[in-house]
Scaffold this motif. Structure first.
Motif, mmCIF file in Angstrom:
data_model
loop_
_atom_site.group_PDB
_atom_site.id
_atom_site.type_symbol
_atom_site.label_atom_id
_atom_site.label_comp_id
_atom_site.label_asym_id
_atom_site.label_seq_id
_atom_site.Cartn_x
_atom_site.Cartn_y
_atom_site.Cartn_z
ATOM 1 N N SER A 56 3.978 -4.725 14.935
ATOM 2 C CA SER A 56 4.525 -5.528 16.027
ATOM 3 C C SER A 56 4.538 -7.021 15.715
ATOM 4 C CB SER A 56 3.742 -5.278 17.317
ATOM 5 O OG SER A 56 2.373 -5.574 17.116
ATOM 6 N N SER A 57 3.757 -7.456 14.700
ATOM 7 C CA SER A 57 3.766 -8.869 14.336
ATOM 8 C C SER A 57 3.607 -9.022 12.829
ATOM 9 C CB SER A 57 2.648 -9.631 15.051
ATOM 10 O OG SER A 57 1.394 -9.277 14.519
ATOM 11 N N LYS A 58 3.966 -10.201 12.347
ATOM 12 C CA LYS A 58 3.869 -10.499 10.925
ATOM 13 C C LYS A 58 2.409 -10.530 10.479
ATOM 14 C CE LYS A 58 4.760 -14.733 9.798
ATOM 15 N NZ LYS A 58 5.371 -16.015 9.416
ATOM 16 N N ASP A 59 1.544 -11.074 11.335
ATOM 17 C CA ASP A 59 0.123 -11.175 10.985
ATOM 18 C C ASP A 59 -0.523 -9.810 10.804
ATOM 19 O OD1 ASP A 59 0.280 -13.932 11.084
ATOM 20 O OD2 ASP A 59 -0.218 -13.994 13.217
ATOM 21 N N LEU A 60 -0.150 -8.848 11.644
ATOM 22 C CA LEU A 60 -0.703 -7.497 11.501
ATOM 23 C C LEU A 60 -0.282 -6.861 10.181
ATOM 24 C CD1 LEU A 60 -0.249 -6.070 15.101
ATOM 25 C CD2 LEU A 60 -2.395 -6.650 13.971
ATOM 26 N N ALA A 61 0.958 -7.076 9.793
ATOM 27 C CA ALA A 61 1.453 -6.517 8.528
ATOM 28 C C ALA A 61 0.750 -7.155 7.333
ATOM 29 C CB ALA A 61 2.961 -6.714 8.431
ATOM 30 N N ILE A 62 0.557 -8.468 7.383
ATOM 31 C CA ILE A 62 -0.119 -9.163 6.289
ATOM 32 C C ILE A 62 -1.584 -8.745 6.207
ATOM 33 C CG2 ILE A 62 -0.897 -11.437 5.512
ATOM 34 C CD1 ILE A 62 1.779 -12.529 6.548
ATOM 35 N N ASN A 63 -2.244 -8.646 7.357
ATOM 36 C CA ASN A 63 -3.650 -8.217 7.365
ATOM 37 C C ASN A 63 -3.811 -6.806 6.826
ATOM 38 O OD1 ASN A 63 -4.560 -10.644 8.381
ATOM 39 N ND2 ASN A 63 -4.477 -9.968 10.507
ATOM 40 N N TYR A 64 -2.884 -5.913 7.163
ATOM 41 C CA TYR A 64 -2.940 -4.548 6.644
ATOM 42 C C TYR A 64 -2.806 -4.548 5.120
ATOM 43 C CZ TYR A 64 -1.703 0.286 5.716
ATOM 44 O OH TYR A 64 -1.668 1.558 5.210
ATOM 45 N N ALA A 65 -1.863 -5.345 4.609
ATOM 46 C CA ALA A 65 -1.653 -5.406 3.163
ATOM 47 C C ALA A 65 -2.884 -5.969 2.451
ATOM 48 C CB ALA A 65 -0.423 -6.249 2.849
ATOM 49 N N LYS A 66 -3.498 -6.985 3.025
ATOM 50 C CA LYS A 66 -4.698 -7.557 2.417
ATOM 51 C C LYS A 66 -5.869 -6.583 2.459
ATOM 52 C CE LYS A 66 -3.623 -12.411 3.172
ATOM 53 N NZ LYS A 66 -3.980 -13.628 3.921
ATOM 54 N N ARG A 67 -6.014 -5.886 3.590
ATOM 55 C CA ARG A 67 -7.117 -4.942 3.748
ATOM 56 C C ARG A 67 -7.001 -3.770 2.773
ATOM 57 N NH1 ARG A 67 -6.705 -4.164 9.084
ATOM 58 N NH2 ARG A 67 -5.453 -2.303 8.822
ATOM 59 N N LYS A 68 -5.786 -3.310 2.518
ATOM 60 C CA LYS A 68 -5.557 -2.188 1.606
ATOM 61 C C LYS A 68 -5.317 -2.636 0.163
ATOM 62 C CE LYS A 68 -5.675 0.989 4.777
ATOM 63 N NZ LYS A 68 -6.648 2.034 4.838
ATOM 64 N N LYS A 69 -5.450 -3.952 -0.101
ATOM 65 C CA LYS A 69 -5.267 -4.541 -1.432
ATOM 66 C C LYS A 69 -3.877 -4.247 -1.999
ATOM 67 C CE LYS A 69 -10.109 -4.606 -2.395
ATOM 68 N NZ LYS A 69 -11.166 -3.641 -2.364
ATOM 69 N N ILE A 70 -2.877 -4.515 -1.164
ATOM 70 C CA ILE A 70 -1.480 -4.321 -1.551
ATOM 71 C C ILE A 70 -0.886 -5.700 -1.827
ATOM 72 C CG2 ILE A 70 0.778 -3.504 -0.789
ATOM 73 C CD1 ILE A 70 -0.732 -1.610 1.133
ATOM 74 N N GLU A 71 -0.310 -5.855 -2.995
ATOM 75 C CA GLU A 71 0.381 -7.107 -3.324
ATOM 76 C C GLU A 71 1.702 -7.096 -2.558
ATOM 77 O OE1 GLU A 71 2.444 -8.939 -7.246
ATOM 78 O OE2 GLU A 71 0.497 -7.947 -7.510
ATOM 79 N N TYR A 72 1.977 -8.169 -1.806
ATOM 80 C CA TYR A 72 3.160 -8.158 -0.938
ATOM 81 C C TYR A 72 4.015 -9.396 -1.151
ATOM 82 C CZ TYR A 72 0.516 -11.388 1.980
ATOM 83 O OH TYR A 72 -0.197 -12.466 2.433
ATOM 84 N N GLU A 73 5.280 -9.249 -0.786
ATOM 85 C CA GLU A 73 6.236 -10.347 -0.779
ATOM 86 C C GLU A 73 6.744 -10.471 0.649
ATOM 87 O OE1 GLU A 73 10.746 -11.233 -2.379
ATOM 88 O OE2 GLU A 73 9.543 -9.708 -3.369
ATOM 89 N N LEU A 74 6.645 -11.645 1.221
ATOM 90 C CA LEU A 74 7.050 -11.872 2.607
ATOM 91 C C LEU A 74 8.448 -12.469 2.637
ATOM 92 C CD1 LEU A 74 6.090 -11.829 5.580
ATOM 93 C CD2 LEU A 74 5.356 -14.172 5.225
ATOM 94 N N ILE A 75 9.349 -11.834 3.364
ATOM 95 C CA ILE A 75 10.712 -12.334 3.523
ATOM 96 C C ILE A 75 10.867 -12.784 4.972
ATOM 97 C CG2 ILE A 75 13.157 -11.762 3.426
ATOM 98 C CD1 ILE A 75 12.446 -9.649 1.333
#
Length: 93
Positions: A56-75
């Motif tokens: 539902s928000s950008k912060d939730l998606a980023i926190n999930y990626a950090k918690r699961k140690k997923i390297e992400y690219e934000l568009i």
């Protein structure tokens, strides 16, 4: 290491409104795409590419990626330009 893209999907061109356009998607990138020799289709043994997670928000998606140690690219989404017009402007020129 897993890699992903976080973005807001574009609206369907058949839509006129902007409803249901506030979900952030976390989509995994394909690690090793290969071409199927029989049909010529692109395929992969990586099943994470079939997974799209909605947030539902950008912060939730980023926190999930950090918690699961997923390297992400934000568009980031582009701002939509709206030009206010009047019907009378069609006849003034």
């Amino acid at each position: 290491m897993k890699k992903a893209i976080i973005y807001i999907p574009n609206k369907n061109p058949m839509q006129s409104g902007l409803a249901k356009n506030d979900k952030w998607i976390l989509e995994f990138k394909t690690k090793d795409p290969t071409t199927n020799p029989l049909m010529g289709w692109e395929s992969s043994s990586d099943t994470l590419t079939e997974l799209k997670l909605e947030f539902s928000s950008k912060d939730l998606a980023i926190n999930y990626a950090k918690r699961k140690k997923i390297e992400y690219e934000l568009i980031e989404p582009r701002k939509r330009k709206t030009v206010k017009k009047s019907y009378a402007d069609n006849f003034l020129k």
